[in-house]
Design an enzyme around this catalytic site. Structure first.
Site, short mmCIF file in Angstrom:
data_model
loop_
_atom_site.label_atom_id
_atom_site.label_comp_id
_atom_site.label_asym_id
_atom_site.label_seq_id
_atom_site.Cartn_x
_atom_site.Cartn_y
_atom_site.Cartn_z
N LYS A 1 0.83 -1.22 0.00
CA LYS A 1 0.00 0.00 0.00
C LYS A 1 0.85 1.26 0.00
O LYS A 1 0.35 2.36 0.05
CB LYS A 1 -0.92 0.04 1.23
CG LYS A 1 -1.89 -1.12 1.36
CD LYS A 1 -2.86 -0.81 2.49
CE LYS A 1 -3.32 -2.02 3.21
NZ LYS A 1 -4.14 -1.68 4.39
N LYS B 1 2.24 2.54 2.28
CA LYS B 1 1.89 3.34 3.47
C LYS B 1 2.98 3.11 4.52
O LYS B 1 3.31 1.97 4.84
CB LYS B 1 0.56 2.86 4.08
CG LYS B 1 -0.70 3.35 3.41
CD LYS B 1 -1.93 2.92 4.25
CE LYS B 1 -3.24 3.42 3.69
NZ LYS B 1 -4.40 3.01 4.52
N1 C2G Z 1 -12.82 4.24 7.23
C1 C2G Z 1 -14.03 4.90 7.39
N2 C2G Z 1 -14.06 6.26 7.47
C2 C2G Z 1 -12.91 6.97 7.39
C3 C2G Z 1 -11.68 6.32 7.24
C4 C2G Z 1 -11.65 4.93 7.16
O1 C2G Z 1 -15.10 4.26 7.46
N3 C2G Z 1 -12.98 8.35 7.47
C5 C2G Z 1 -12.83 2.78 7.15
C6 C2G Z 1 -12.26 2.25 5.84
O2 C2G Z 1 -13.26 2.26 4.82
C7 C2G Z 1 -11.84 0.84 6.22
C8 C2G Z 1 -11.42 1.00 7.69
O3 C2G Z 1 -12.00 2.24 8.16
O4 C2G Z 1 -12.94 -0.05 6.15
C9 C2G Z 1 -9.92 1.05 7.85
O5 C2G Z 1 -9.42 2.11 7.06
P1 C2G Z 1 -7.89 2.04 6.58
O6 C2G Z 1 -7.02 1.76 7.75
O7 C2G Z 1 -7.63 3.23 5.71
O8 C2G Z 1 -7.93 0.72 5.69
P2 C2G Z 1 -7.23 0.52 4.27
O9 C2G Z 1 -5.88 1.11 4.29
O10 C2G Z 1 -8.22 0.93 3.26
O11 C2G Z 1 -7.00 -1.07 4.25
O12 C2G Z 1 -7.44 -5.49 2.62
C10 C2G Z 1 -8.13 -4.27 2.90
C11 C2G Z 1 -7.17 -3.20 3.35
O13 C2G Z 1 -6.34 -3.67 4.40
C12 C2G Z 1 -7.94 -1.96 3.81
#
Ligand code: C2G
Length: 130
Positions: A45, A47
């Site tokens: 990612k 990240k």
């Molecule tokens: N999320 C949310 N609202 C936000 C930010 C995040 O609802 N303002 C949700 C995302 O949609 C996700 C969860 O919180 O379902 C975790 O977000 P992230 O840590 O950004 O996850 P991500 O990097 O998208 O990783 O295999 C799937 C990936 O690991 C998802």
């Protein structure tokens, strides 16, 4: 017992994440969070997490909605996770809408609206403004 799973980086943990976890838990009695490892985040990612996997795991384990935290090490593990943990419902924020529909063969798949106004990127931008 209805078992739910969701995946993510959860760094920096904020109320948008809590909103997601709270709603995900409403789909069952037991919520598993597959937490992206530091290596997975960097390699897959691009990240770089502020908190390490262990620190992020500790934070998630302190959340009342979360029952178990397991490592997310690859994009491909979801199908085996769903089988291994006898998952009834897979939940993700709708920024992933449709991306995991292949799991519908094994469990319910739910995409929940994100909390629109907050993101880790926004937090970092605001902090940099000083
Ligand atoms: N999320 C949310 N609202 C936000 C930010 C995040 O609802 N303002 C949700 C995302 O949609 C996700 C969860 O919180 O379902 C975790 O977000 P992230 O840590 O950004 O996850 P991500 O990097 O998208 O990783 O295999 C799937 C990936 O690991 C998802």
């Amino acid at each position: 017992m209805k078992r739910v799973i969701t995946y993510g980086t959860y760094d920096l943990l904020h109320y948008g994440h809590i909103n997601l976890l709270q709603r995900a838990k409403q789909y069952g009695d037991y919520l598993i969070v597959a937490l992206s490892t530091d290596e997975f985040n960097w390699n897959e990612k691009q990240k770089k997490c502020y908190f390490t996997y262990e620190e992020r795991k500790r934070l998630l384990e302190a959340i009342r909605y979360v029952d178990l935290v397991i490592p997310e090490e690859s994009w491909e593990q979801k199908k085996s996770d769903v089988k291994e943990y006898h998952i009834d419902t897979f939940v993700m924020g709708d920024d992933w809408e449709g991306k995991f529909d292949f799991l519908k063969e094994y469990c319910d798949v739910v995409y929940l609206p994100r909390t629109p106004e907050i993101s880790t990127t926004q937090i970092k931008k605001d902090l940099n403004k000083g």
